[in-house]
Design an enzyme around this catalytic site. Structure first.
Site, PDB file in Angstrom:
ATOM      1  CG  PHE A 159      -1.857  -1.166   1.285  1.00  0.00           C
ATOM      2  CD1 PHE A 159      -1.917  -1.976   2.402  1.00  0.00           C
ATOM      3  CD2 PHE A 159      -2.671  -1.452   0.204  1.00  0.00           C
ATOM      4  CE1 PHE A 159      -2.787  -3.067   2.450  1.00  0.00           C
ATOM      5  CE2 PHE A 159      -3.541  -2.538   0.227  1.00  0.00           C
ATOM      6  CZ  PHE A 159      -3.601  -3.348   1.361  1.00  0.00           C
ATOM      7  CG  LEU A 160       4.634   1.639  -2.364  1.00  0.00           C
ATOM      8  CD1 LEU A 160       4.803   2.885  -3.181  1.00  0.00           C
ATOM      9  CD2 LEU A 160       5.961   0.884  -2.444  1.00  0.00           C
ATOM     10  CE  LYS A 161       1.879   4.327  -7.338  1.00  0.00           C
ATOM     11  NZ  LYS A 161       2.971   5.269  -7.539  1.00  0.00           N
ATOM     12  CB  THR A 162      -2.371   4.083   1.012  1.00  0.00           C
ATOM     13  OG1 THR A 162      -2.728   3.243  -0.068  1.00  0.00           O
ATOM     14  CG2 THR A 162      -3.614   4.563   1.717  1.00  0.00           C
TER      15      THR A 162
END
Lengths: 365, 355
Positions: A106-109
């Protein structure tokens, strides 16, 4: 702005079928209204049931984990989870390990990183005491009651930095990851950690000299903390940065990141662009034109390599900016060349530069 | 390629895409559940720009949406009436902004707007450093929230919920060495937050005219910002959001609108700009971030908004879009509706402060 991941939901335990959840009344959401873009999923209904009774327990951790795995942007679930962790005094290092495994997925969250900030802050400095206990403990204003992290935390900081480095291997320009790294450095504020960052940036730029996030991070580390000690330091720092940047430009002249960095450090230190004229000039000529120039090995002014694409637009722009002060007709000549030949996408911009520069010139008869 | 050689704008297909998203989204889109108000705004905004709100939707649907939107207005603890909301159902700053715009597009009369509640909510969201969190005591705080707070205050014509000087100081700290503005003071210059910074600085109550020099932006800063913004127009004609990144249709709005606000919109290469956005149209409707990419309401709306700001003289009539208010990010007609219905006291004659 919302980032739509497009991955399907994982298999979730049906809370409605579990005996240990029968005491909770799920609270559905769509009674009698015509919702906009409804998305149906039931763990959320159990969440609303838990919130209604203000339950803070182990099973709440299980529930919130299920929700954030389904929907990592569910900010209420994250916030409730954080408060639950504190309320039941859950081991926060275990929480960090869990976040490690979610981070890459989920690194773009944003919420994944915000939660991490909260956990780190909870471990390494107790939140300031206040009536509700709900104040955001990650506020970095100096006037707050934030206590300085303990010396033992240097090891923890290094572990975190290593974790961030691993995540950057997956996505070297992820905005949240870089912001988190910058926050972490300011939070621990350890001179050794700051110093280690130069080598870190250099390694990243070796892999991709056009990684603008790495260049930006360098600027932040060198000039952003406003902690340059004395006059000597300032001069030495500028010299070092100019040398490094010039080397990177020599390697790959058509790199806006490097030129923006160069311009940035000169503007920041109040150094005139004209100091760089001898460096910049070779980049403004074609290879043919340069054949006539004497081949002097000048370590202070590394020349463009034979493979470089010349002339370099950014170098010409830089030279025109130098001339603008006292030889504006030379600037105009360069801007015309850029407008009509070398950078036609920005034709109107270069014409605008001409107009603006000539506005200030007294009319000669 | 001249404007007349461009493909048409597939208006019907794009309206269809947004209409479908308003009815339902697949479970794969769970991540945007918390942002459905924003998605709603992008869909309504698209229909508004295409002039198809009344064509493509029924009054009963619009009434239903308005009703649902009003149900999202929470009344505690910042409003006047107690209701069954927990502290985890707090209002959300960005969603409040998009809800007001959506209601205006749907031509609501705003009788139900809890203006005092919103002002108190804004106050509760502002931090010591001048930034705003998405909700009181929690959530992210960066330039996006500042912009929403400024836009809401300006729409309400009531700035009592905002300490403007502190917010402006925060905005200015977000200016990076490249000339753009980062998401927060340490952040890399980014197109979206540059728009948020500039729109906020030009919405601020001390600024009277979009065309006069802005007291919060020095000449040098303006010059550097213009340079950085234009540097982001790629050879494809589209804009990237950061230096050395690929073009993305949404940055055509964020960067394009920023240039428009600074008064230099004319410096954008319009033909290339339009040609890039034309190529981002998805064959079954909607606009994606790059050619061949799947569309979504966010990119669809922002592409159309960008096109509304940069009309091309000789383009096919399908590309003709209504005038856009760049500061609020809505059509001028909807902006007029806002001026007449959102503030508590509205002046019947045209306001001298025309943003």
């Amino acid at each position: 702005m919302p980032d739509i991941a497009g991955d399907g939901p994982e298999e979730q335990p049906l809370f409605s079928e579990r005996p240990d959840w029968t005491d909770v009344t799920p609270v559905p959401q769509y009674e009698g209204y015509n919702p906009i873009a409804p998305i149906f999923y039931t763990p959320q209904y159990y969440f609303r049931g838990i919130v209604k009774t203000n339950e803070k327990s182990e099973r709440v951790l299980e529930l919130t984990e299920a929700i954030i795995r389904l929907n990592p942007a569910h900010y209420s679930a994250w916030q409730y989870r954080y408060h639950t962790l504190l309320a039941i005094k859950a081991p926060l290092d275990a929480e960090l390990k869990l976040m490690d495994s979610l981070a890459v997925q989920f690194l773009k969250t944003y919420q994944v990183w915000h939660h991490r900030r909260l956990i780190l802050t909870a471990i390494y400095s107790p939140p300031p005491s206040n009536a509700s206990g709900l104040n955001d403990p990650t506020a970095t204003t100096s006037s707050s009651a934030k206590s300085k992290p303990s010396p033992e935390s240097q090891a923890a900081a290094r572990t975190e930095l290593a974790f961030i480095t691993r995540v950057l291997m997956v996505d070297a320009k992820n905005y949240h990851t870089w912001s988190y790294r910058q926050w972490l450095l300011a939070f621990f504020d350890d001179v050794h950690l700051w110093e280690g960052e130069l080598g870190f940036v250099e390694r990243l730029l070796e892999e991709d000299v056009r990684n603008n996030s790495a260049w930006h991070h360098r600027f932040f580390v060198v000039f952003g903390r406003g902690q340059l000690q004395g006059e000597e330091d300032r001069v030495a720092v500028l010299k070092r940065e100019l040398s490094y940047t010039k080397d990177q430009i020599a390697l790959a002249p058509n790199n806006a990141s490097a030129w923006n960095y160069l311009r940035g450090i000169l503007e920041r230190t109040g150094t005139s662009f004209s100091n760089l004229r001898s460096f910049v000039e070779p980049y403004t000529k074609t290879h043919e034109d340069r054949l006539g120039d004497e081949e002097i090995l000048d370590l202070e002014n590394p020349a463009p390599s034979a493979e470089a694409e010349l002339p370099c637009v950014a170098a010409l722009e830089f030279l025109a900016d130098i001339y603008e002060k006292d030889a504006v007709s030379k600037s105009v000549e360069i801007w015309k060349r850029l407008a009509n030949e070398l950078d036609t996408m920005r034709k109107k911009y270069w014409e605008y530069r001409i107009k603006e520069a000539l506005k200030d010139v007294p009319v000669q008869s | 390629m001249s404007g007349s050689e461009l493909p048409k704008l597939a208006r019907v297909a794009h309206a269809g895409h947004c209409n479908r998203c308003l009815s339902a989204l697949p479970s794969s889109h769970i991540q945007i559940d918390a942002s459905r108000l924003a998605i709603g705004f992008y869909c309504f905004g698209t229909l508004d720009l295409l002039g198809s709100i009344y064509e493509k939707t029924k009054e009963i649907e619009r009434e239903g949406w308005r009703e649902w939107l009003w149900h999202q207005q929470t009344n505690r603890p910042y409003g006047t009436d107690p209701e069954e909301y927990s502290e985890y159902d707090t209002p959300h700053l960005i969603m409040t902004y998009t809800a007001i715009l959506s209601l205006a597009i749907l031509r609501d009369d705003f009788e139900q707007l809890d203006r005092n509640g919103i002002v108190r909510f804004l106050q509760a969201c502002q931090r010591e450093d001048g930034s705003f969190t998405s909700f009181p005591n929690g959530g992210e705080s960066d330039l996006r929230q500042v912009y929403c707070a400024f836009a809401i205050s300006s729409m309400l014509d009531d700035w009592s919920g905002v300490d403007v000087d502190r917010a402006v100081s925060f905005i200015q700290q977000c200016s990076s060495h490249e000339g753009g503005y980062g998401q927060q003071p340490t952040g890399e210059a980014l197109g979206g937050t540059t728009y948020c910074a500039l729109a906020s600085l030009y919405l601020a109550p001390s600024v009277s005219d979009l065309h006069a020099p802005n007291p919060h932006v020095t000449t040098d800063e303006r010059r550097r910002t213009i340079r950085w913004l234009l540097q982001n127009q790629a050879s494809s004609g589209g804009f990237s959001g950061r230096t050395n990144k690929d073009a993305d249709a949404c940055y055509c709005f964020w960067c394009g609108a920023s240039l428009h606000i600074l008064g230099v919109g004319d410096l954008v290469d319009r033909t290339a700009f339009l040609s890039y956005l034309a190529s981002c149209q998805f064959k079954f409707g909607g606009i994606g971030k790059a050619p061949e990419d799947r569309p979504d309401p966010y990119h669809t709306y922002l592409s159309l908004a960008a096109l509304a700001l940069f009309p091309l003289e000789d383009a096919d009539p399908s590309w003709k879009l209504p005038r856009l208010n760049a500061l609020w990010n809505t059509t001028e007609d909807t902006a007029d509706w806002i001026r007449q219905h959102v503030p508590l006291y509205t002046v019947k004659a045209q306001s001298p402060v025309r943003k």
